[in-house]
Structure formats: structure tokens, C-alpha cells
Motif scaffolding. Structure first.
Motif, mmCIF file in Angstrom:
data_model
loop_
_atom_site.group_PDB
_atom_site.id
_atom_site.type_symbol
_atom_site.label_atom_id
_atom_site.label_comp_id
_atom_site.label_asym_id
_atom_site.label_seq_id
_atom_site.Cartn_x
_atom_site.Cartn_y
_atom_site.Cartn_z
ATOM 1 N N ALA A 125 2.001 -0.681 -11.380
ATOM 2 C CA ALA A 125 1.227 -0.161 -10.246
ATOM 3 C C ALA A 125 2.199 0.277 -9.162
ATOM 4 C CB ALA A 125 0.304 -1.253 -9.709
ATOM 5 N N GLY B 4 5.436 2.400 -2.587
ATOM 6 C CA GLY B 4 6.658 2.742 -3.321
ATOM 7 C C GLY B 4 7.946 2.351 -2.607
ATOM 8 N N THR B 5 7.852 1.700 -1.451
ATOM 9 C CA THR B 5 9.077 1.431 -0.675
ATOM 10 C C THR B 5 9.983 0.399 -1.334
ATOM 11 O OG1 THR B 5 7.983 -0.256 0.668
ATOM 12 C CG2 THR B 5 7.972 1.994 1.537
ATOM 13 N N THR C 71 2.429 -1.267 2.045
ATOM 14 C CA THR C 71 1.046 -1.743 2.034
ATOM 15 C C THR C 71 1.000 -3.282 1.993
ATOM 16 O OG1 THR C 71 0.954 -1.772 -0.373
ATOM 17 C CG2 THR C 71 0.348 0.314 0.727
ATOM 18 N N ASP D 27 7.432 -11.171 5.484
ATOM 19 C CA ASP D 27 6.970 -11.791 6.731
ATOM 20 C C ASP D 27 5.453 -11.988 6.687
ATOM 21 O OD1 ASP D 27 9.410 -11.863 8.470
ATOM 22 O OD2 ASP D 27 9.396 -9.725 8.051
HETATM 23 C C1 LIG Z 1 15.052 -1.263 4.601
HETATM 24 C C2 LIG Z 1 13.872 -2.159 4.373
HETATM 25 C C3 LIG Z 1 13.644 -3.202 5.243
HETATM 26 C C4 LIG Z 1 12.579 -4.073 5.034
HETATM 27 N N1 LIG Z 1 12.356 -5.106 5.892
HETATM 28 C C5 LIG Z 1 11.322 -5.956 5.680
HETATM 29 C C6 LIG Z 1 11.092 -7.066 6.523
HETATM 30 O O1 LIG Z 1 11.804 -7.296 7.486
HETATM 31 N N2 LIG Z 1 10.023 -7.855 6.248
HETATM 32 C C7 LIG Z 1 9.201 -7.639 5.187
HETATM 33 O O2 LIG Z 1 8.247 -8.386 4.979
HETATM 34 N N3 LIG Z 1 9.415 -6.614 4.357
HETATM 35 C C8 LIG Z 1 10.440 -5.776 4.584
HETATM 36 N N4 LIG Z 1 10.673 -4.737 3.729
HETATM 37 C C9 LIG Z 1 9.884 -4.644 2.513
HETATM 38 C C10 LIG Z 1 8.727 -3.728 2.663
HETATM 39 O O3 LIG Z 1 7.821 -4.250 3.584
HETATM 40 C C11 LIG Z 1 8.136 -3.641 1.261
HETATM 41 O O4 LIG Z 1 8.995 -2.792 0.526
HETATM 42 C C12 LIG Z 1 6.743 -3.096 1.250
HETATM 43 O O5 LIG Z 1 5.875 -3.916 1.981
HETATM 44 C C13 LIG Z 1 6.243 -2.974 -0.175
HETATM 45 O O6 LIG Z 1 4.982 -2.348 -0.129
HETATM 46 P P1 LIG Z 1 4.729 -1.034 -0.951
HETATM 47 O O7 LIG Z 1 3.302 -0.683 -0.780
HETATM 48 O O8 LIG Z 1 5.710 0.043 -0.638
HETATM 49 O O9 LIG Z 1 4.991 -1.598 -2.416
HETATM 50 P P2 LIG Z 1 5.497 -0.854 -3.722
HETATM 51 O O10 LIG Z 1 6.949 -0.585 -3.605
HETATM 52 O O11 LIG Z 1 4.604 0.277 -4.070
HETATM 53 O O12 LIG Z 1 5.244 -2.008 -4.801
HETATM 54 C C14 LIG Z 1 5.947 -3.222 -4.750
HETATM 55 C C15 LIG Z 1 5.544 -4.068 -5.960
HETATM 56 O O13 LIG Z 1 4.204 -4.464 -5.853
HETATM 57 C C16 LIG Z 1 3.424 -3.965 -6.939
HETATM 58 N N5 LIG Z 1 2.153 -3.591 -6.318
HETATM 59 C C17 LIG Z 1 1.994 -2.883 -5.164
HETATM 60 N N6 LIG Z 1 0.713 -2.914 -4.791
HETATM 61 C C18 LIG Z 1 0.041 -3.624 -5.723
HETATM 62 C C19 LIG Z 1 -1.322 -4.021 -5.877
HETATM 63 N N7 LIG Z 1 -2.263 -3.702 -4.964
HETATM 64 N N8 LIG Z 1 -1.651 -4.758 -6.952
HETATM 65 C C20 LIG Z 1 -0.703 -5.105 -7.870
HETATM 66 N N9 LIG Z 1 0.602 -4.766 -7.780
HETATM 67 C C21 LIG Z 1 0.970 -4.037 -6.701
HETATM 68 C C22 LIG Z 1 4.221 -2.855 -7.542
HETATM 69 O O14 LIG Z 1 3.972 -2.701 -8.921
HETATM 70 C C23 LIG Z 1 5.644 -3.325 -7.280
HETATM 71 O O15 LIG Z 1 6.007 -4.263 -8.258
HETATM 72 C C24 LIG Z 1 11.716 -3.850 3.930
HETATM 73 C C25 LIG Z 1 11.941 -2.780 3.071
HETATM 74 C C26 LIG Z 1 13.002 -1.953 3.268
HETATM 75 C C27 LIG Z 1 13.227 -0.816 2.305
#
Ligand SMILES: Cc1cc2nc3c(=O)[nH]c(=O)nc-3n(C[C@H](O)[C@H](O)[C@H](O)COP(=O)(O)OP(=O)(O)OC[C@H]3O[C@@H](n4cnc5c(N)ncnc54)[C@H](O)[C@@H]3O)c2cc1C
Length: 327
Positions: free
Chosen positions: A29, A33-34, A108, A164
């Protein structure tokens, strides 16, 4: 490194998303994508198919008449909801302390909970890592453990969970709503992330092809009086060395109930029942706060290179509670 080519599927329903994930063992999923794309770029993840969860209507916040809030898994970390801010300040504060505005606009709720650990040995494929490659060893155990766990670690893995948001949700007794091949179920947040034991590659209690659809927070008597404090290397764009989500319910200045959850110290948000007990039934003032801060480190098992976290936990908990008391 570059991202390996993959198929992209854009399902039109949660059931369709689950179906594709169940049929294709190489599928993953994707939400914002971050994290996933970074892992794919760095050769840590190599999905052959991405199942885009955007466009499924999972990005809404709904309030029930009883005060329960249901936050769609695809809600962005940049969410700015006035009622959420008022009812659960700890959630908004935790979100604002994470990453950068640009990343929060993409990231997200569901993805944040499921982001992978930030252990440098996990994130670099040239190092041994039981979490990434079961049975390969733990390079961190013999290496730099200064940022690693002081609670719940095992010889197989000493990484901490980086979210967090998860810490704040833990303090609010949140529940994760999941859809999968066998239907829907609810997972208390405390049971979502697993301690490493000797199977650190099993990071969560989610089954194969299960997706998070929403996060639910029940009305909490301590929700409005809650606070998140994060200690990190720099003032922004850094993961927690130690963080604390604290909340108290007061009656006549006396603590009726309390919640304390810690971040940066374990592979899951770490609840501090001893610290909560040290507050409960006492006047919400310096003496009880100091007792709670001391109790928060009960059971800590640091390594020589991360023993500083024990004192840091004390100070972060004390400061978080003191700031809450001043409000
Ligand atoms: C430079 C940087 C600094 C950061 N600093 C912090 C910080 O200080 N504190 C903090 O908490 N985070 C931090 N993050 C992390 C960031 O918050 C997460 O990368 C982000 O929240 C992931 O969410 P996303 O929707 O992009 O997930 P994605 O990258 O799309 O997915 C992450 C994982 O979750 C799975 N997934 C996503 N959504 C679902 C769903 N609904 N059901 C099942 N599986 C799912 C995906 O398959 C994947 O394995 C940082 C990231 C970066 C790049």
C-alpha cells in the motif's frame, strides 16, 4: 540507487485495495509515499506493485455525538482541525513537531504509524539487520547505540519507533480501524506495534493485506489538558531523542486520572503506568510532578552509550507536566 520499476494500481474501494494486496505478494500500500519511496530508492523496500490508497475517501475527520473522533487513515499530518486542536491538543502538537511542513502536507496518519525505524543500520543495506533481513544479526548492538531503545529492546534489535503521532495517540487510548481479507477489526494502538523479541521483522500486528482505514479516539476526560514535548538534536526536522505525551484530568487541583506515554525510547510508544500512578490522587504540583518524572524511568535498561536517555526521560516528563500545569 534508483527505485525499481513497479506497477501502480488505483483501486476504487477499500475492498478492491485489500483484494489486490492479498493476491499479489509483492504489492504494498502507498499513502503519501514519504517513507516508502525513500526506502525503495535506498534498496530497503522493493515492491513490485504499489496500491494507491488515495482517492478512497479515507481522508475525513468525523465526530460522533458522544465526542468520539474518527480520523481517516489518509488524513494528512498537516491537518488543521479546530475541534481536534481543542479536544486533543497533544495530537496536534505531536504532528506539528514532526518532519517539515512540506512532508506533513504529504504524510498521512496511517503511513506515519507504519513508517519504518530510523536506525541507521536498518536504513543502509550494507549493514546486518535482523529487522530487514531476519537472522542476519544486529549491527547496531555492536555499533552506535546512542539513539536506541532503553525499554523493551532485545539482543536481536534495539531500534526505536520514530513516530511522534503514535506517542500522542497512545496517551489518548486510540484504536486503529483495519480492513483486511477476513473483514474489519479494531486494534488498540498499544497492540499495533510489536516489541522486537527474537522476531524484529514482525513490526506490527497487522496481517497480510490489511490496511488501516481510520484511527478512532474515544472521548477522554484528560484530552483537553494534554501536551506533547519533544527533545531532539535540533529545533526542527529531527526525530525525537525522547518525547513525552502527558495528560491529566483534574478535580479541585487533584489528579483524578493521568496518561504518560514516551517516544524515542522503545520500538513502540511506551506507556508509563508507574508515572501515572505517581500523579493520581495527588495535587497537580511540583512534588507529584517530580515523583512522576522519577517513576517514568522504572524498568529502563540502557546501554552505556544511551544511558543519558534515562535522565532525559526524567527531565522531559517533568518539563512536559510542568508546562501543562502552567496552562
Ligand atoms: C526528512 C523526514 C523527517 C521526518 N521527521 C519525522 C518526525 O520528526 N516525526 C515523525 O513522526 N515522522 C517523521 N517523518 C516521517 C514521516 O512522518 C513519515 O514518512 C510519514 O508520516 C509516512 O506517511 P506516508 O503517508 O507518507 O506513508 P507511506 O510512505 O506512503 O507509507 C509508509 C508505510 O505505511 C504503509 N501504509 C501507508 N498507509 C497505510 C494504510 N492506510 N494501511 C496500511 N499500510 C499503509 C506503506 O505500505 C508503507 O509501508 C519524517 C520523514 C522524513 C522524510
Amino acid at each position: 540507487m534508483s527505485v525499481r520499476p513497479f506497477h501502480l494500481t488505483r483501486p476504487r474501494s477499500v475492498a478492491e485495495a485489500v483484494g489486490v494486496l492479498a493476491r499479489d505478494p509483492g504489492a504494498a500500500a502507498i499513502a503519501g509515499g514519504t517513507d516508502l519511496i525513500t526506502l525503495a530508492r535506498d534498496g530497503i523496500a522493493a515492491p513490485s506493485r504499489l496500491v494507491d490508497l488515495g482517492g478512497l475517501g479515507l481522508d475525513r475527520i468525523e465526530w460522533r455525538p458522544d465526542g468520539t473522533v474518527r480520523i481517516g487513515a489518509l488524513c494528512r499530518n498537516a491537518v488543521d482541525d479546530a475541534r481536534l486542536r481543542a479536544e486533543f491538543p497533544v495530537i496536534t502538537e505531536a504532528l506539528r513537531s514532526g518532519a517539515s511542513p512540506q512532508i506533513r502536507n504529504m504524510a498521512t496518519f496511517g503511513g506515519n504509524l507504519l513508517q519504518r525505524v530510523r536506525c541507521p543500520y536498518f536504513r543502509q543495506p550494507e549493514f546486518a539487520c535482523n529487522r530487514r533481513a531476519p537472522g542476519s544479526g544486529c549491527a547496531a548492538a555492536d555499533g552506535d547505540g546512542s539513539r536506541q531503545a532503553i525499554f523493551g529492546a532485545s539482543p536481536a534489535c534495539i531500534a526505536v519507533h520514530p513516530s511522534d503521532l503514535a506517542v500522542a495517540l497512545r496517551a489518548m487510548d486510540a484504536v486503529v480501524l483495519v480492513a483486511g481479507p477476513s473483514g474489519s477489526r479494531r486494534i488498540p494502538l498499544d497492540e499495533l506495534h510489536l516489541l522486537p523479541g527474537d522476531t524484529p521483522h514482525r513490526e506490527t500486528s497487522l496481517g497480510r493485506a490489511e490496511v488501516i482505514t481510520a484511527i478512532e479516539i474515544p472521548p477522554r476526560p484528560f484530552g483537553r489538558r494534554s501536551h506533547y514535548l519533544k527533545f531532539r538534536d535540533r529545533a526542527s526536522f529531527a526525530f525525537a531523542l525522547v518525547s513525552a505525551a502527558v495528560a491529566v484530568e483534574l478535580q479541585g487541583g487533584v489528579v483524578r486520572s493521568a496518561r504518560i506515554a514516551l517516544g524515542g525510547v522503545a520500538a513502540k510508544p511506551w506507556r508509563g503506568p508507574a508515572a501515572e500512578a505517581a500523579l493520581t490522587g495527588r495535587r497537580f504540583a511540583a512534588a507529584a510532578i517530580a515523583a512522576a518524572a522519577d517513576a517514568a524511568v522504572a524498568g529502563a535498561a540502557p546501554r552505556p552509550d544511551n544511558a543519558y536517555k534515562v535522565e532525559l526521560v526524567r527531565r522531559v516528563v517533568r518539563r512536559a507536566l510542568s508546562e501543562l500545569e502552567q496552562r
